[in-house]
Design an enzyme around this catalytic site. Structure first.
Site, mmCIF file in Angstrom:
data_model
loop_
_atom_site.group_PDB
_atom_site.id
_atom_site.type_symbol
_atom_site.label_atom_id
_atom_site.label_comp_id
_atom_site.label_asym_id
_atom_site.label_seq_id
_atom_site.Cartn_x
_atom_site.Cartn_y
_atom_site.Cartn_z
ATOM 1 N N SER A 138 0.857 -1.183 0.000
ATOM 2 C CA SER A 138 0.000 0.000 0.000
ATOM 3 C C SER A 138 0.890 1.230 0.000
ATOM 4 O O SER A 138 2.039 1.175 0.472
ATOM 5 C CB SER A 138 -0.898 0.005 1.241
ATOM 6 O OG SER A 138 -1.535 1.260 1.411
ATOM 7 N N TYR A 151 -2.785 -1.607 10.234
ATOM 8 C CA TYR A 151 -2.840 -1.829 8.788
ATOM 9 C C TYR A 151 -1.590 -1.263 8.128
ATOM 10 O O TYR A 151 -0.926 -1.942 7.331
ATOM 11 C CB TYR A 151 -4.089 -1.180 8.190
ATOM 12 C CG TYR A 151 -4.141 -1.254 6.677
ATOM 13 C CD1 TYR A 151 -4.692 -2.363 6.038
ATOM 14 C CD2 TYR A 151 -3.619 -0.229 5.892
ATOM 15 C CE1 TYR A 151 -4.716 -2.450 4.647
ATOM 16 C CE2 TYR A 151 -3.650 -0.304 4.504
ATOM 17 C CZ TYR A 151 -4.197 -1.410 3.888
ATOM 18 O OH TYR A 151 -4.214 -1.490 2.517
#
Length: 251
Positions: A138, A151
């Site tokens: 990400s 996350y």
């Protein structure tokens, strides 16, 4: 990565980026196998894409991953690529000190899951003339979102793990490619994200990813233009500004 003629396993292939990648790679002439926990969702995707296959997988369960890896290789002996796409993203209220369940679930899904599955598949991949492990990190691997600290941490770990894995496999037939999405219109954090005009349209993201894979077959990182400010924030000396802007938008 060769863009066609592969047998590709995609975790989390029932929705979002996973489904979109599955359909794009299916259209390029690859044998695509999608995996996930929701059978009805997987069936809907395969019904819409004749020739695509699906298998159930609980990416949080180590024993299930081990059994799944044995089964997928038996069922698809030509398997030569995996896209570790399955992931969850949940906000954490750190001062409330009640996030342990979210933290453990996130680590099990986003970090342990890809490591366990790749480790289980590697003996098979190393026997193939050419194989690819694709990880999905990400932009938040490089500039974390404070709202989702675990996350962001798992994606930073996936980035680091991908680099180490690539180095260890450099003299083998297995290549390692990291895909780092920006903020994309999916339902990762709910329906509002899929409709957020600030997020990159999913179709645009997939189109750019496929172009990079097709035109840069030796690429080790797939970074679309939208993600480059995050990817290069530290190197460019703009980390503090990018971090502040990101967290002001999503705080």
């Amino acid at each position: 990565m060769k863009i066609s003629g592969n047998t590709i396993l995609i975790t989390g292939g029932g929705s979002g980026i996973g489904r979109a990648l599955a359909e794009a790679l299916h259209a390029k002439g690859n044998k695509v196998v999608i995996a996930g926990r929701r059978e009805a969702v997987l069936d809907a995707v395969t019904s819409a894409n004749p020739g695509m296959e699906s298998m159930l997988l609980d990416i949080q369960d180590g024993a299930d991953i081990a059994a799944f890896a044995r089964q997928v290789v038996e069922r698809f002996p030509g398997l030569n690529a995996v896209i570790n796409n399955a992931g969850i993203m949940k906000p954490e209220n750190v001062p409330a000190v009640d996030n342990l369940a979210i933290i453990e679930e996130t680590i099990a899904t986003n970090l342990l899951g890809p490591i366990r599955l790749t480790t289980a598949l590697l003996p098979h991949f190393l026997k193939q003339p050419r194989a690819t492990v694709l990880t999905v990190s990400s932009g938040l691997a490089f500039v974390p979102l404070a709202l989702t600290p675990t996350y962001s941490a798992t994606k930073a770990a996936i980035h680091s793990w991908s680099i180490g894995l690539r180095e260890q496999l450099k003299d083998t037939s297995v290549e390692v490619v990291e895909i780092a999405p920006p903020y994309v219109q999916t339902e990762l954090m709910g329906a509002q994200q899929a409709a957020d005009p600030a997020a990159m349209p999913l179709a645009d993201f997939i189109s750019e990813v496929m172009t990079i894979l097709e035109t840069q077959p030796e690429a080790t990182e797939v970074i679309v233009e939208r993600c480059k400010p995050l990817r290069h924030a530290e190197a460019s000396g703009n980390f503090a500004q990018v971090f502040a802007a990101l967290n002001a938008r999503h705080g």
